[in-house]
Every structure is written in C-alpha cells, then in structure tokens.
Design a protein around this motif. Structure first.
Motif, PDB file in Angstrom:
ATOM      1  N   ALA A   1     -11.876  47.827  70.657  1.00 13.76           N
ATOM      2  CA  ALA A   1     -12.686  46.758  70.885  1.00 13.76           C
ATOM      3  C   ALA A   1     -11.755  45.516  71.046  1.00 13.76           C
ATOM      4  O   ALA A   1     -11.894  44.607  72.049  1.00 13.76           O
ATOM      5  N   VAL A   2     -10.599  45.229  70.249  1.00 13.19           N
ATOM      6  CA  VAL A   2      -9.780  44.343  70.555  1.00 13.19           C
ATOM      7  C   VAL A   2      -8.983  44.564  71.699  1.00 13.19           C
ATOM      8  O   VAL A   2      -8.780  43.767  72.561  1.00 13.19           O
ATOM      9  N   ALA A   3      -8.567  45.734  72.042  1.00 17.77           N
ATOM     10  CA  ALA A   3      -7.804  46.160  73.260  1.00 17.77           C
ATOM     11  C   ALA A   3      -8.731  45.635  74.402  1.00 17.77           C
ATOM     12  O   ALA A   3      -8.291  45.239  75.352  1.00 17.77           O
ATOM     13  N   VAL A   4      -9.953  45.997  74.487  1.00 15.86           N
ATOM     14  CA  VAL A   4     -10.910  45.673  75.564  1.00 15.86           C
ATOM     15  C   VAL A   4     -10.826  44.221  75.704  1.00 15.86           C
ATOM     16  O   VAL A   4     -10.757  43.656  76.869  1.00 15.86           O
ATOM     17  N   ALA A   5     -10.932  43.398  74.750  1.00 11.98           N
ATOM     18  CA  ALA A   5     -10.821  41.793  74.735  1.00 11.98           C
ATOM     19  C   ALA A   5      -9.621  41.322  75.407  1.00 11.98           C
ATOM     20  O   ALA A   5      -9.660  40.227  76.092  1.00 11.98           O
ATOM     21  N   VAL A   6      -8.735  41.964  75.129  1.00 11.81           N
ATOM     22  CA  VAL A   6      -7.377  41.378  75.643  1.00 11.81           C
ATOM     23  C   VAL A   6      -6.940  42.038  76.760  1.00 11.81           C
ATOM     24  O   VAL A   6      -5.519  41.676  77.223  1.00 11.81           O
ATOM     25  N   ALA A   7      -7.502  42.885  77.334  1.00 11.79           N
ATOM     26  CA  ALA A   7      -7.195  43.740  78.633  1.00 11.79           C
ATOM     27  C   ALA A   7      -6.648  42.588  79.712  1.00 11.79           C
ATOM     28  O   ALA A   7      -7.490  42.011  80.196  1.00 11.79           O
ATOM     29  N   PRO A   8      -5.486  42.622  80.088  1.00 12.61           N
ATOM     30  CA  PRO A   8      -4.909  41.685  81.187  1.00 12.61           C
ATOM     31  C   PRO A   8      -5.089  42.481  82.487  1.00 12.61           C
ATOM     32  O   PRO A   8      -5.172  41.528  83.486  1.00 12.61           O
ATOM     33  N   SER A   9      -5.352  43.608  82.603  1.00 13.84           N
ATOM     34  CA  SER A   9      -5.595  44.138  83.803  1.00 13.84           C
ATOM     35  C   SER A   9      -6.602  45.357  83.810  1.00 13.84           C
ATOM     36  O   SER A   9      -7.068  45.848  82.775  1.00 13.84           O
ATOM     37  N   LEU A  10      -7.136  45.794  84.988  1.00 13.58           N
ATOM     38  CA  LEU A  10      -8.216  46.670  85.127  1.00 13.58           C
ATOM     39  C   LEU A  10      -7.647  47.912  84.519  1.00 13.58           C
ATOM     40  O   LEU A  10      -8.420  48.570  83.838  1.00 13.58           O
ATOM     41  N   LEU A  11      -6.430  48.134  84.727  1.00 12.17           N
ATOM     42  CA  LEU A  11      -5.872  49.586  84.100  1.00 12.17           C
ATOM     43  C   LEU A  11      -5.836  49.627  82.518  1.00 12.17           C
ATOM     44  O   LEU A  11      -6.199  50.710  81.927  1.00 12.17           O
ATOM     45  N   TRP A  12      -5.508  48.253  82.122  1.00 13.13           N
ATOM     46  CA  TRP A  12      -5.594  48.231  80.664  1.00 13.13           C
ATOM     47  C   TRP A  12      -6.879  48.309  80.226  1.00 13.13           C
ATOM     48  O   TRP A  12      -7.044  48.928  79.007  1.00 13.13           O
ATOM     49  N   PHE A  13      -7.682  47.551  80.964  1.00 18.36           N
ATOM     50  CA  PHE A  13      -9.350  47.582  80.289  1.00 18.36           C
ATOM     51  C   PHE A  13      -9.675  49.252  80.319  1.00 18.36           C
ATOM     52  O   PHE A  13     -10.449  49.726  79.378  1.00 18.36           O
ATOM     53  N   ALA A  14      -9.243  50.057  81.525  1.00 17.33           N
ATOM     54  CA  ALA A  14      -9.961  51.354  81.457  1.00 17.33           C
ATOM     55  C   ALA A  14      -9.002  52.096  80.108  1.00 17.33           C
ATOM     56  O   ALA A  14      -9.827  53.014  79.541  1.00 17.33           O
ATOM     57  N   ALA A  15      -7.787  51.935  79.998  1.00 15.45           N
ATOM     58  CA  ALA A  15      -7.180  52.292  78.764  1.00 15.45           C
ATOM     59  C   ALA A  15      -7.968  52.171  77.552  1.00 15.45           C
ATOM     60  O   ALA A  15      -8.131  52.985  76.685  1.00 15.45           O
ATOM     61  N   ALA A  16      -8.200  50.978  77.426  1.00 13.25           N
ATOM     62  CA  ALA A  16      -8.894  50.527  76.326  1.00 13.25           C
ATOM     63  C   ALA A  16     -10.329  51.242  75.974  1.00 13.25           C
ATOM     64  O   ALA A  16     -10.489  51.573  74.902  1.00 13.25           O
ATOM     65  N   TRP A  17     -11.146  51.449  76.842  1.00 15.74           N
ATOM     66  CA  TRP A  17     -12.258  52.241  77.082  1.00 15.74           C
ATOM     67  C   TRP A  17     -11.857  53.659  76.739  1.00 15.74           C
ATOM     68  O   TRP A  17     -12.868  54.332  76.068  1.00 15.74           O
ATOM     69  N   PHE A  18     -10.944  54.156  77.350  1.00 15.85           N
ATOM     70  CA  PHE A  18     -10.351  55.632  76.860  1.00 15.85           C
ATOM     71  C   PHE A  18     -10.254  55.667  75.292  1.00 15.85           C
ATOM     72  O   PHE A  18     -10.760  56.759  74.789  1.00 15.85           O
ATOM     73  N   LEU A  19      -9.636  54.788  74.973  1.00 14.08           N
ATOM     74  CA  LEU A  19      -9.483  54.642  73.359  1.00 14.08           C
ATOM     75  C   LEU A  19     -10.632  54.773  72.457  1.00 14.08           C
ATOM     76  O   LEU A  19     -11.103  55.331  71.510  1.00 14.08           O
ATOM     77  N   ALA A  20     -11.711  53.677  73.210  1.00 13.34           N
ATOM     78  CA  ALA A  20     -13.037  53.415  72.666  1.00 13.34           C
ATOM     79  C   ALA A  20     -13.703  54.864  72.603  1.00 13.34           C
ATOM     80  O   ALA A  20     -14.395  55.320  71.899  1.00 13.34           O
ATOM     81  N   GLY A  21     -13.526  55.801  73.780  1.00 16.85           N
ATOM     82  CA  GLY A  21     -14.180  56.964  73.662  1.00 16.85           C
ATOM     83  C   GLY A  21     -13.723  58.140  72.654  1.00 16.85           C
ATOM     84  O   GLY A  21     -14.460  58.690  72.171  1.00 16.85           O
ATOM     85  N   VAL A  22     -12.500  57.966  72.253  1.00 13.76           N
ATOM     86  CA  VAL A  22     -11.957  58.746  71.137  1.00 13.76           C
ATOM     87  C   VAL A  22     -12.603  58.467  69.906  1.00 13.76           C
ATOM     88  O   VAL A  22     -13.162  59.232  69.170  1.00 13.76           O
ATOM     89  N   ALA A  23     -12.853  57.042  69.580  1.00 14.05           N
ATOM     90  CA  ALA A  23     -13.372  56.504  68.442  1.00 14.05           C
ATOM     91  C   ALA A  23     -14.922  56.735  68.322  1.00 14.05           C
ATOM     92  O   ALA A  23     -15.342  57.202  67.343  1.00 14.05           O
ATOM     93  N   MET A  24     -15.641  56.876  69.689  1.00 16.21           N
ATOM     94  CA  MET A  24     -17.094  57.148  69.576  1.00 16.21           C
ATOM     95  C   MET A  24     -17.237  58.491  69.074  1.00 16.21           C
ATOM     96  O   MET A  24     -18.225  58.620  68.447  1.00 16.21           O
ATOM     97  N   SER A  25     -16.216  59.220  69.397  1.00 14.88           N
ATOM     98  CA  SER A  25     -16.452  60.850  69.034  1.00 14.88           C
ATOM     99  C   SER A  25     -16.426  61.046  67.566  1.00 14.88           C
ATOM    100  O   SER A  25     -17.119  61.914  66.914  1.00 14.88           O
ATOM    101  N   ALA A  26     -15.740  59.920  67.066  1.00 19.15           N
ATOM    102  CA  ALA A  26     -15.892  59.828  65.353  1.00 19.15           C
ATOM    103  C   ALA A  26     -16.746  59.011  64.730  1.00 19.15           C
ATOM    104  O   ALA A  26     -16.757  59.270  63.522  1.00 19.15           O
TER     105      ALA A  26
END
Length: 418
Positions: free
Chosen positions: A103-128
């Motif tokens: 969620a912090v990574a989503v908040a500070v995302a400087p680019s769309l690519l970073w934003f997508a990567a942050a949500w990728f990380l969030a997806g891993v967290a969602m599974s847990a």
C-alpha cells in the motif's frame, strides 16, 4: 476415473471451539474487514483521483488492479500448500507486513510501471491475507463444526465496503490519493499485523488421527494428486469458474442494464446496494440449506438459481419493481455462492488438505472474477446491448449448473456396494 478421487484425505480431529478458537474467529473478522477494505474497496473510490492527478488512463490503472487479483489467484496455490503444512500464523502475519508495504508502494509510485509493480506486490499479499487463508484457518481450527465460523466471517467481512468506502471517501476530502493510501497502510499495519501475530499462535491441529503432519503422511501427496486430476474436481472447478464469471459480470453491468431499462442512476445504484443486502441474507440461508440438501443437489440448485436470475434480468423488460426483486435474488445467490465455494472442498474431500485443494480450486475462480468486469463490458459492446450480454451470461451460468449436475461414478459405485 480413479475411485480415490472421491475418498477424503485423512481427516482432522475436532479442534474444539473453546475461547482460544473464538479468539481466532474474532481476530480474523477484524483483519478481513481491514484487509478487504484497504486492498480492494479503497481502489474504486480513489481511481478517479488517481487518474486526474497522474494522467494515467482509467483502463491502465484498472488493469494493474485486476492483475493483482490474478497474481493472488496464482500465488494462492503454493500458499495453500504452506497453510496445510505450517498453519496460518507466520503466513498471515508476514502477509500483513507485505500488504502494508505494498500500500505504501502504491502511494509513492512515481510512474505507471511502478504503480503496476506495487499492485503486483499487493497481489502476493492478498493471497496471504484475504479469504482463502482465513477460510483454511477456520476450517482446520473449527473442524468438524466449521460452517458456523465461516458463515460468521463472511457476514462480518461483508461489511468491509460499508466501512472502508465511506472512510476512504472522507479521507480523500482532506488528503491526496497518495496521502489516503499512506493513511490506510498505517491502519492496515496497526490492525492486522498484531492480530495475526497474537491470535494465530494457537497450535495448528494435527492432520490425522495420529501425530503425523501433512508433510510426513506418505499417502497424502498421492491422494491430493488423484483428487486434483480427477473428473469430479475439474468439473467442479469449471462449473464454479463459469458461475463466478457470470455472477460478477452481472454485478458490474447491472447499473447500465437498469438505466437502459428506464431506471434513474440513483435508483439503479440503490438496486445494486439492495443486492448487497441480498448477499447477507443468502449467507444466513446457507447453513439450513446445507442440512436439507445433498452436496451435489445444493450446488446445482445454487448455480441454477444464478442462471435463472440472470436470464430474468436479460428477458424481463419491467416493471422496475420486478427487476429490483430479481436483482436482490441475484444478490442472495452470490451470497450463498461464497459459502458454497468455501465448503466445496470439505464437503467432498475432507479437511486435512483444505489449503492445498482450495488454493487450486480458487485460482481459476479468482481469475474469472478479476476478468469479469473488463470482459463483460467488452462483450456488451460486441453484442450491441446489455440484455444480449445478460443472455450470454445466463447461458454460461446454465452450463455451470449442468456441469455441477454430472454424478461422480465412484460415489455411485460406492453407494451400490453399501
């Protein structure tokens, strides 16, 4: 088909429902509301602000969010194996840490690519941290009396949108979308990390009548492979996936269907909200339904009711109060379907390998749910109207009910022997 596909893996002895188990249920109710609220329901509230502030297109940021759900589905398969072997304590605690960081990574995302990567990380967290590990924990801790605990969890966690959509909107009135996500990340960390770390320390019940663990039991990997490669398992997976796709495509496209039929946007929105109340009612109905029906019978009836309500929305032009009633009934079906999926493994194959089997079963269902909003809108454009879309979705739901009605030959053979 190998007859072992319908034989449960070694059962888990009753874990009891004492105060310690009740503490697990209370903790998971709180953490599921918070996790769903921050990781799922905050996004649709903040999406317009994200687009307005960054210039990233709405389809692009929505694709990043949908990708997180697909990642959660795929990662959920190995997560299920870890749950069976190790239990939920370390997994859900570390998942909460990762979710807050995402969620912090989503908040500070400087680019769309970073934003997508942050949500990728969030997806891993969602599974847990979302439903699948929580269902596995309650199924094992409360076995064989797990259905009331699962019902309670889904009823309480169903309030996540009620709590966090208004909270997110209120925060957005005073903060930027980045500030809102930072605040929500702090809430997520403060609530879920300590609750998972403390409440889930309870010993993980043994997976068989003796003291063998899931990893030590020599027959379990073979039994699990026979189940997951069997015709009943894959028919069930395909049926639930088709049904989930139809249900969630209906949910997302209900408002434009109703407005096309003459409803005002406000009335259509209220109808969608009434469908949410129907979901709660459906979950309350599942326990008495399970006592009065067979496993296959209630699966067919629930999926068939979904097909019938979708067909009614496609074919009935009005009056509006009738369409509203059908929409509420469709909500009831969605609510029942949540518990149908949560209990599908234990009803057929027992409790011990719940994490592994439910992770495999849930993966295509979650992917279909993630793709349903985009695919439904695309189909509506291709077909030319929302009634045509709902007709196709009704046919998909009817096919799901038909697949669920196929009997298991090994169970029929067992019945004849008995």
């Amino acid at each position: 088909m190998d007859s072992a596909s319908s034989i449960p893996v070694p059962a888990v002895p009753a874990a009891g429902t004492g105060s310690s188990a009740r503490g697990v249920l209370v903790a998971l109710c709180i953490t599921e509301i918070t996790s769903w609220g921050v990781l799922y329901y905050a996004f649709p509230v903040l999406a317009p602000a994200i687009t307005a502030d960054t210039g990233w297109s709405t389809p692009a940021i929505t694709a990043a969010f949908s990708a997180a759900l697909i990642v959660a589905a795929l990662v959920g398969i190995p997560v299920g194996r870890v749950l069976d072997r190790r239990g939920p304590h370390a997994l859900m605690t570390s998942g909460s840490v990762l979710a807050a960081a995402a969620a912090v990574a989503v908040a500070v995302a400087p680019s769309l690519l970073w934003f997508a990567a942050a949500w990728f990380l969030a997806g891993v967290a969602m599974s847990a941290v979302l439903y699948q590990p929580a269902f596995a924990a309650l199924t094992r801790y409360y076995a064989p009396r797990h259905l009331p605990a699962l019902t309670t969890l889904t009823l309480v966690a169903g309030l996540a949108s009620t709590v966090f959509a208004p909270l997110t909107d209120t925060l957005a009135a005073h903060l930027t979308w980045r500030g809102v996500y930072l605040a929500l990340a702090a809430v997520l960390a403060a609530v879920t990390i300590p609750l998972h770390a403390i409440a889930l320390r309870r010993p993980w019940p043994a997976s068989s009548g003796d003291r063998e663990t899931a990893a030590d039991h020599p027959a379990r990997p073979q039994a699990i492979r026979r189940i997951t490669r069997s015709r009943p398992f894959w028919l069930l997976a395909i049926a639930l996936t088709l049904s989930a796709f139809a249900m969630y495509a209906v949910l997302i496209n209900l408002i434009p269907l109703l407005t096309d039929r003459g409803a005002s946007p406000t009335l259509a929105a209220w109808t969608l909200g009434l469908g949410g109340i129907g979901q709660v009612a459906g979950r309350l109905c599942y326990r008495p339904l399970s006592r009065r029906t067979s496993v296959r019978g209630r699966t067919v009836w629930i999926l068939g009711l979904s097909a019938a309500t979708t067909a009614a929305l496609a074919l009935v032009p009005g009056p509006m109060h009738l369409l509203i009633a059908v929409a509420v009934l469709a909500g009831v079906t969605r609510g029942i379907a949540t518990l149908l999926q949560a209990t599908a493994v234990t009803d057929r194959w027992g409790v011990a390998a719940y994490g592994t089997l439910s992770g495999i079963l849930a993966a295509p269902i979650t992917i279909a749910t993630a793709l349903a909003p985009w695919a439904g809108a695309a189909l509506a454009g291709t077909l030319g109207s929302y009634p045509a879309l709902f007709t196709v979705l009704a046919l998909a739901a009817a096919l799901a009910a038909l697949l669920a009605s196929v009997p298991d030959p090994s169970q029929q053979h067992s019945s004849r022997q008995t």
